[in-house]
Design an enzyme around this catalytic site. Structure first.
Site, short mmCIF file in Angstrom:
data_model
loop_
_atom_site.label_atom_id
_atom_site.label_comp_id
_atom_site.label_asym_id
_atom_site.label_seq_id
_atom_site.Cartn_x
_atom_site.Cartn_y
_atom_site.Cartn_z
N VAL A 138 29.14 92.55 65.00
CA VAL A 138 29.68 93.40 63.77
C VAL A 138 30.85 94.02 64.07
CG1 VAL A 138 29.16 95.01 62.09
CG2 VAL A 138 27.14 93.79 62.96
N VAL A 179 36.56 83.19 71.58
CA VAL A 179 35.89 84.41 72.17
C VAL A 179 35.72 83.90 73.64
CG1 VAL A 179 34.07 86.04 72.27
CG2 VAL A 179 34.79 85.11 70.13
N GLY A 220 39.09 88.01 66.48
CA GLY A 220 40.03 87.71 67.54
C GLY A 220 39.53 87.67 68.81
N LYS A 270 26.82 90.48 58.63
CA LYS A 270 26.91 91.79 59.35
C LYS A 270 26.43 93.06 58.45
CE LYS A 270 31.42 89.86 61.11
NZ LYS A 270 32.81 89.71 60.80
N ASP A 325 29.86 85.96 56.09
CA ASP A 325 30.03 86.39 57.09
C ASP A 325 29.91 87.93 57.03
OD1 ASP A 325 31.20 86.42 60.11
OD2 ASP A 325 32.36 87.80 59.07
N GLY A 344 33.62 92.93 65.47
CA GLY A 344 34.73 92.61 66.70
C GLY A 344 34.58 93.73 67.83
N GLY A 386 42.80 82.84 65.17
CA GLY A 386 41.57 82.83 65.77
C GLY A 386 40.50 83.92 65.22
N ARG A 445 31.00 71.68 74.13
CA ARG A 445 30.65 70.36 73.28
C ARG A 445 31.33 69.42 73.96
NH1 ARG A 445 30.79 72.11 67.31
NH2 ARG A 445 32.91 72.77 68.14
N GLU A 462 36.03 81.83 60.94
CA GLU A 462 34.75 81.26 61.58
C GLU A 462 35.24 79.59 61.88
OE1 GLU A 462 31.89 82.82 62.71
OE2 GLU A 462 33.35 84.39 62.44
P1 NDP Z 1 34.91 78.72 68.33
O1 NDP Z 1 34.73 77.94 67.32
O2 NDP Z 1 36.25 79.03 68.51
O3 NDP Z 1 34.27 78.27 69.80
C1 NDP Z 1 33.06 77.90 69.76
C2 NDP Z 1 32.68 77.22 71.47
O4 NDP Z 1 30.96 77.04 71.56
C3 NDP Z 1 33.62 76.08 71.55
O5 NDP Z 1 33.85 76.13 73.04
C4 NDP Z 1 32.61 74.88 71.56
O6 NDP Z 1 32.66 73.68 72.33
C5 NDP Z 1 31.28 75.57 71.90
N1 NDP Z 1 30.28 75.01 71.31
C6 NDP Z 1 30.05 74.85 69.72
N2 NDP Z 1 28.61 74.23 69.75
C7 NDP Z 1 28.07 73.94 70.95
C8 NDP Z 1 26.87 73.05 71.42
N3 NDP Z 1 26.15 72.54 70.47
N4 NDP Z 1 26.80 72.99 72.61
C9 NDP Z 1 27.64 73.44 73.49
N5 NDP Z 1 28.99 74.03 73.09
C10 NDP Z 1 29.06 74.33 71.70
O7 NDP Z 1 34.15 79.98 68.04
P2 NDP Z 1 34.68 81.62 68.44
O8 NDP Z 1 34.84 81.94 69.68
O9 NDP Z 1 35.63 82.06 67.38
O10 NDP Z 1 33.29 82.30 67.95
C11 NDP Z 1 32.01 82.12 68.64
C12 NDP Z 1 30.97 83.23 68.27
O11 NDP Z 1 31.39 84.58 68.21
C13 NDP Z 1 30.42 82.87 66.71
O12 NDP Z 1 29.07 83.38 66.67
C14 NDP Z 1 31.50 83.93 65.83
O13 NDP Z 1 30.84 84.33 64.76
C15 NDP Z 1 31.45 85.10 66.94
N6 NDP Z 1 32.46 86.02 66.60
C16 NDP Z 1 33.85 85.29 66.54
C17 NDP Z 1 34.86 86.22 66.50
C18 NDP Z 1 36.31 85.71 66.41
O14 NDP Z 1 37.43 86.64 66.02
N7 NDP Z 1 36.64 84.76 66.34
C19 NDP Z 1 34.77 87.55 66.47
C20 NDP Z 1 33.33 88.24 66.46
C21 NDP Z 1 32.11 87.32 66.74
P3 NDP Z 1 34.13 72.91 72.38
O15 NDP Z 1 35.18 73.86 72.80
O16 NDP Z 1 34.11 71.92 73.13
O17 NDP Z 1 34.26 72.47 71.03
N1 HSE Z 2 35.27 85.39 61.35
C1 HSE Z 2 34.97 86.87 61.48
C2 HSE Z 2 36.02 87.76 60.70
C3 HSE Z 2 35.29 86.86 63.10
O1 HSE Z 2 37.13 87.31 60.51
O2 HSE Z 2 35.72 88.81 60.87
C4 HSE Z 2 34.60 88.37 63.40
O3 HSE Z 2 33.56 88.38 63.16
#
Ligand code: NDP
Ligand code: HSE
Length: 434
Positions: free
Chosen positions: A134, A18, A309, A207, A203, A136, A189, A49, A192
């Protein structure tokens, strides 16, 4: 006199599926964002991270930091897309207390610590937005919280997890096995970082808690939601569903039951259910989400679109960022938590569903009568009965029930389990969309 607002300093926490897309659009459409908000949005840093990880070239390496606390100390607006409970919770609380508006996609955190975050936002008179938490890209949070604020919502029923919908759809249409479909969802992507949250229904439960709290103006926590995932769903379940014109969908169901005392309570559940193929939810394919909201005056509304996504989700995050930036410029504020109704969770004897029980039975006279007696003993009644021989073995009996309480169903299953003629209870699924 120069009355152009000062630039707004934006910190992004997380640069994964995201975060990368948020950064891309923020940088590519910066002129549009300035025009829409009235202030320049200046990306001041991106917390990750690992500073050494390979990243999309759109991410400016000079903005990366592994010190999120320092980054938020100097921000007007903080976008939290790192996920997880800690350090996200502490960072968001610190940002709010320091007077920054916060946008988060973190449903796991909101469903467990929402009240604490809302209170911190109210105390500092700053925004807390979470549209992406919730479904996306689908604007269901704003729809329920704002567009339907003048109505009364009775029920919310939907597919709110893209990963499980993708898996079930692949198992149904392409006959993929569970593990292969999950791997694809991860590669795309949708999942979670720990996909257990997706496949165990956790998850979707987070929501469901967020949606139910908004819909019913009550505090509904993650622990108030009963959740069943899809790990027990087999290809036999999927084939059996197809025989009766159904598909299996993981549903989030939140209902307000009105009791005689005028208050009633709420039931918030997540479970895999049989849905007729021709039902609007039966047609939701791949990672798409759809939420049906049943309101007193508006009738039934359907919110539909990309539920997971990075690209799609960045739309919801950036929509919130624009809203928060506009508030910053105008002095407005996002709505506070609404919890005046104080509805509480119902017990298993007050929650009713239709069920389908599939079982292997001995193929001899009198069996159906024994099964019928065990079911009737607990006040559960048949709506449909289907029996067929299984190749080289016992018969399969599929019973569809009328509405029955969860507790009556549990007692019925326990009674069936004691019958010699019932060789195996193969599956128990709720039936929705009738
Ligand atoms: P990812 O695992 O792809 O990315 C997480 C990012 O956060 C990474 O860049 C990671 O760093 C960084 N990170 C994690 N922990 C730390 C920390 N302690 N300090 C600093 N940076 C940190 O997650 P997503 O992008 O998929 O999801 C992000 C959020 O969005 C979550 O809450 C998820 O539930 C929500 N979400 C996701 C959706 C999806 O379709 N993916 C849709 C809707 C909501 P590094 O890159 O160095 O590992
Ligand atoms: N892992 C979640 C899903 C991301 O598959 O719906 C969107 O919240």
């Amino acid at each position: 006199m120069n009355d152009t607002p000062a630039p707004l300093r934006v910190a992004v926490l997380g640069c994964g599926a995201v975060g990368t897309e948020v950064v891309r659009r923020l940088l590519e459409h910066t002129t549009d964002f300035s025009a829409r908000t009235g202030a320049h949005l200046e990306l001041t840093g991106i917390a990750v991270r690992s500073l050494d990880a390979v990243r999309d070239p759109v991410v400016p390496r000079g903005l990366l930091t592994d010190d999120p606390a320092a980054l938020i100390a100097d921000a007007d607006l903080v976008v939290e897309v790192m996920g997880g409970i800690e350090p996200a919770r502490t960072l968001i609380l610190d940002a709010l207390r320091a007077g920054a508006g916060v946008i988060t996609a973190n449903k796991a955190l909101l469903a467990r610590h929402g009240p604490e975050l809302y209170e911190a936002a109210d105390a500092a008179h700053v925004d807390l937005f979470y549209e992406a938490a919730v479904a996306g890209a689908v604007p269901v949070v704003r729809g329920v919280r704002e567009s339907l604020a003048g109505d009364r919502i009775n029920r919310v029923l939907g597919i709110v997890n893209g990963t499980t919908n993708y898996i079930l759809d692949e198992m149904t249409t392409n006959e993929l096995d569970f593990a292969a479909a999950l791997r694809q969802a991860q590669d795309l992507g949708y999942a979670e970082s720990d996909p257990t949250a997706d496949v165990e229904g956790l998850d979707a439960a987070a929501k469901a808690a967020i949606l139910a709290a908004l819909a019913f103006h009550s505090r509904i926590a993650f622990s108030d939601v009963s959740a069943e995932g899809i790990t027990a769903i087999t290809s036999e379940d999927i084939a059996s569903a197809a025989q009766t014109g159904h598909v299996i969908k993981l549903l989030a169901v939140a209902e307000h039951r009105h009791e005689a005392d005028g208050r009633g309570g709420v039931a918030v559940r997540v479970y895999p259910a049989l849905v007729p193929v021709e039902h609007p939810l039966g047609n939701v394919r791949g990672p798409f989400n759809a939420v049906l909201v049943e309101a007193e005056a508006a009738g039934t509304l359907m919110f539909y679109g990309a539920g997971a996504g990075g690209v799609a989700t960045s739309s919801a995050v950036l929509g919130d960022l624009v809203a928060a930036a506009r508030n910053r410029v105008s002095g407005g504020k996002a709505p506070s938590e609404s919890r005046y109704a104080e509805l509480t969770p119902l017990g298993a004897d007050q929650i009713h569903s239709r069920f389908q029980i599939r079982m292997a039975i001995a193929d001899r006279p009198g069996v159906l009568a024994e099964v019928a007696a065990a079911v009737a003993e607990h006040g559960v009644s048949f709506e449909t009965v289907r029996q067929q021989g299984l190749p080289g073995g016992p018969a399969e009996l599929v019973i569809g029930t009328h509405e029955a309480s969860e507790s009556a169903l549990a007692a019925t299953l326990a009674a069936l389990d004691t019958l010699d003629v019932v060789l195996r209870i193969s599956s128990v699924l709720r039936v929705e969309g009738i």
